[in-house]
Write an enzyme that holds these catalytic residues in place. Sequence first.
Site, PDB file in Angstrom:
ATOM      1  N   GLU A   1       0.857  -1.187   0.000  1.00 33.41           N
ATOM      2  CA  GLU A   1       0.000   0.000   0.000  1.00 33.41           C
ATOM      3  C   GLU A   1       0.891   1.235   0.000  1.00 33.41           C
ATOM      4  OE1 GLU A   1      -3.321   2.212   2.848  1.00 33.41           O
ATOM      5  OE2 GLU A   1      -2.833   0.109   3.191  1.00 33.41           O
TER       6      GLU A   1
ATOM      7  N   ASP B   1      -6.532   9.131   9.358  1.00 29.72           N
ATOM      8  CA  ASP B   1      -5.227   8.716   9.858  1.00 29.72           C
ATOM      9  C   ASP B   1      -4.922   9.343  11.215  1.00 29.72           C
ATOM     10  OD1 ASP B   1      -4.249   7.051   7.699  1.00 29.72           O
ATOM     11  OD2 ASP B   1      -4.221   8.873   6.501  1.00 29.72           O
TER      12      ASP B   1
END
Length: 262
Positions: A47, A58
């Site tokens: 990723e 995040d």
Amino acid sequence: MTTREAFAQARAQGRAALIPYVMAGYPSRGADLELVKQVLPYADLLEVGLPYSDPLGDGPVIQRASEQALQQGIRVADVAAFVQEIRALTDKPLFLMTYLNPVLAVGPERFFSMFKEAGVNGLILPDLPPDEDPGLVALAQGVGLETTFLLAPTSTEARIRTVAPYCTGFVYAVSVTGVTGARDRLPEGLPELVGRIRRVTQAPVAIGFGISNRTTAQQAAQAADGAVVASALIRAHEEGRGLAEVLREVRAGLEGAAGPVH
């Protein structure tokens, strides 16, 4: 190698697939490729994060990495060039993790074509409910990109039935109702979530948010087809530790703990 082949290969080895995360431009241009070289031997898929100024999904570790990359002037075209460099090193599947705004800023058709040509297999779009813009999803799939979206423990049966068909790469099952970040243990209920997802799709399911050690990796592997390791790798780099140390421990948790073949 295709995405399905990568998951199947891991399964044939009796384990869940390992999906490490790297941030383009972190810790700096050039040094990011050195981190890729550290993780590739352990990765079944990779990723690649596109730095973004407002990464709402995040936690602080990935936010810091994103800010550092942006401060060094990393832009979308630089990320595409980074992907090309990775593709020259491996045939393993590459998934670009990007928020929607950069896609719209560049222009969806141009953005998708740029990354398909660079060598990306698919996109992870954490802040796009796919049913809100199915045309955009179709555009990405039309240029040959697989698409991956997120489902969470709070996702209803109706939501799972809506989102899962748009996941042509894999389904990203979020382990917690929160942001990314390493954790000592994952919440209970992950097998139930994955089971609900599997009832409506044949796509592989990978668990992310919180995979950091042997325990969390084993929990993920007992429930799903793969595990994403992100914050734990960036934190290891911040602390001056080798990424291989983290990946060896996670890989050990993934081996021999994989759930039923799917």
